[in-house]
Design a protein around this motif. Sequence first.
Motif, mmCIF file in Angstrom:
data_model
loop_
_atom_site.group_PDB
_atom_site.id
_atom_site.type_symbol
_atom_site.label_atom_id
_atom_site.label_comp_id
_atom_site.label_asym_id
_atom_site.label_seq_id
_atom_site.Cartn_x
_atom_site.Cartn_y
_atom_site.Cartn_z
ATOM 1 N N PHE A 144 34.520 82.321 -33.913
ATOM 2 C CA PHE A 144 34.648 83.775 -33.874
ATOM 3 C C PHE A 144 33.426 84.352 -34.589
ATOM 4 O O PHE A 144 32.627 83.631 -35.192
ATOM 5 C CB PHE A 144 35.926 84.220 -34.590
ATOM 6 C CG PHE A 144 37.196 83.861 -33.877
ATOM 7 C CD1 PHE A 144 37.640 84.590 -32.790
ATOM 8 C CD2 PHE A 144 37.971 82.783 -34.318
ATOM 9 C CE1 PHE A 144 38.827 84.262 -32.131
ATOM 10 C CE2 PHE A 144 39.153 82.456 -33.679
ATOM 11 C CZ PHE A 144 39.583 83.199 -32.583
ATOM 12 N N ALA A 145 33.313 85.674 -34.567
ATOM 13 C CA ALA A 145 32.176 86.327 -35.219
ATOM 14 C C ALA A 145 32.096 85.963 -36.704
ATOM 15 O O ALA A 145 30.995 85.864 -37.263
ATOM 16 C CB ALA A 145 32.275 87.844 -35.047
ATOM 17 N N ARG A 146 33.246 85.742 -37.338
ATOM 18 C CA ARG A 146 33.223 85.454 -38.785
ATOM 19 C C ARG A 146 32.545 84.124 -39.113
ATOM 20 O O ARG A 146 32.158 83.884 -40.260
ATOM 21 C CB ARG A 146 34.648 85.469 -39.338
ATOM 22 C CG ARG A 146 35.547 84.354 -38.827
ATOM 23 C CD ARG A 146 36.934 84.413 -39.471
ATOM 24 N NE ARG A 146 37.763 83.282 -39.141
ATOM 25 C CZ ARG A 146 38.633 83.264 -38.117
ATOM 26 N NH1 ARG A 146 38.753 84.337 -37.329
ATOM 27 N NH2 ARG A 146 39.359 82.193 -37.880
ATOM 28 N N HIS A 147 32.389 83.253 -38.122
ATOM 29 C CA HIS A 147 31.749 81.961 -38.344
ATOM 30 C C HIS A 147 30.231 82.002 -38.158
ATOM 31 O O HIS A 147 29.557 81.012 -38.432
ATOM 32 C CB HIS A 147 32.317 80.916 -37.381
ATOM 33 C CG HIS A 147 33.782 80.658 -37.532
ATOM 34 N ND1 HIS A 147 34.726 81.240 -36.711
ATOM 35 C CD2 HIS A 147 34.466 79.890 -38.408
ATOM 36 C CE1 HIS A 147 35.934 80.822 -37.069
ATOM 37 N NE2 HIS A 147 35.803 80.004 -38.099
ATOM 38 N N VAL A 148 29.702 83.111 -37.675
ATOM 39 C CA VAL A 148 28.285 83.164 -37.300
ATOM 40 C C VAL A 148 27.348 82.808 -38.456
ATOM 41 O O VAL A 148 26.435 81.993 -38.282
ATOM 42 C CB VAL A 148 27.933 84.535 -36.681
ATOM 43 C CG1 VAL A 148 26.416 84.725 -36.599
ATOM 44 C CG2 VAL A 148 28.550 84.658 -35.294
ATOM 45 N N PRO A 149 27.505 83.372 -39.663
ATOM 46 C CA PRO A 149 26.559 83.025 -40.731
ATOM 47 C C PRO A 149 26.515 81.528 -41.033
ATOM 48 O O PRO A 149 25.423 80.960 -41.215
ATOM 49 C CB PRO A 149 27.065 83.829 -41.932
ATOM 50 C CG PRO A 149 27.822 84.984 -41.333
ATOM 51 C CD PRO A 149 28.460 84.431 -40.100
ATOM 52 N N SER A 150 27.678 80.889 -41.062
ATOM 53 C CA SER A 150 27.712 79.453 -41.349
ATOM 54 C C SER A 150 27.142 78.636 -40.201
ATOM 55 O O SER A 150 26.466 77.619 -40.428
ATOM 56 C CB SER A 150 29.144 79.007 -41.649
ATOM 57 O OG SER A 150 29.618 79.615 -42.830
#
Length: 282
Positions: A144-150
Amino acid sequence: MTSNVNIDAHQHYWDPARGDYGWLTPDMPPLYRAFGPGDLAPLRTAAGVQRTVVVQAAPTVEETRYLLDLARGDDSIAGVVGWVPLDSLDAASILDELAREPKFKAVRPMLQDLPDDTWIAHAPREDAIERLIDLDLAFDALIFARHVPSLIEFVERYPNLRVVVDHGAKPPIRDGIDAGWQPWADGIAQLAKLPQKLHCKLSGLATEARKNWTEETLKPYVAHLLEHFGAARLMWGSDWPVLNMNGDYAAWHGAARNLTSHLENAEQDAIFGANARAFYRL
């Protein structure tokens, strides 16, 4: 395999009786039964799809072996994306074993289901990822978008790893364009700018929409993926039979064709087959 073969780059086969699909429960009646190549054959034939990439749906090596068994007996399965415990001491040796199967093409940790959204940035063993690269295997990112930085941190650490983002990073289409656009849209732009030339799957969008979605519902999301990844880095997938929760094979395939109909023929051919063939080494 010739480049003009139409390929479904993301679909599943499973049998709940195997007992390792924790997410698959009897309260999901459209999905809670066995699905095999015989079930998909008439649907993909009607859509003009000759070959498929079958993707893991359980976080076990045993399910990956089950999919490889199916692949050995069915020519329509061009490749298998399996599961390997990438944070385990024996991950590299498991990869060596699975890679002996010519249809084993990639791995997918189920990032969306892990309690730690930053898992991909710190947990996989370096020797496991380096072995993926050495074996010329790819990596499916279920995020999901929340995983993008990692995921960006992970991808930058391994510049030689081939990575594809599943399901367009699962935009919350059901929330509507106002509530469901950001931070997804910015995340797509950030991923597409990475120098590694990530690929992305034009799949799963119908699943993320409300019931009775239309082409107009999906149009801005498809357009955004095209704007940032381009026809050269998108590959169409059905996400069947998960798709059955909120649509059907013919409707999603037709919508995707229509929403990309303004492209050149060669660009559509890339999205609906050639890109998957090249990315997965089919």
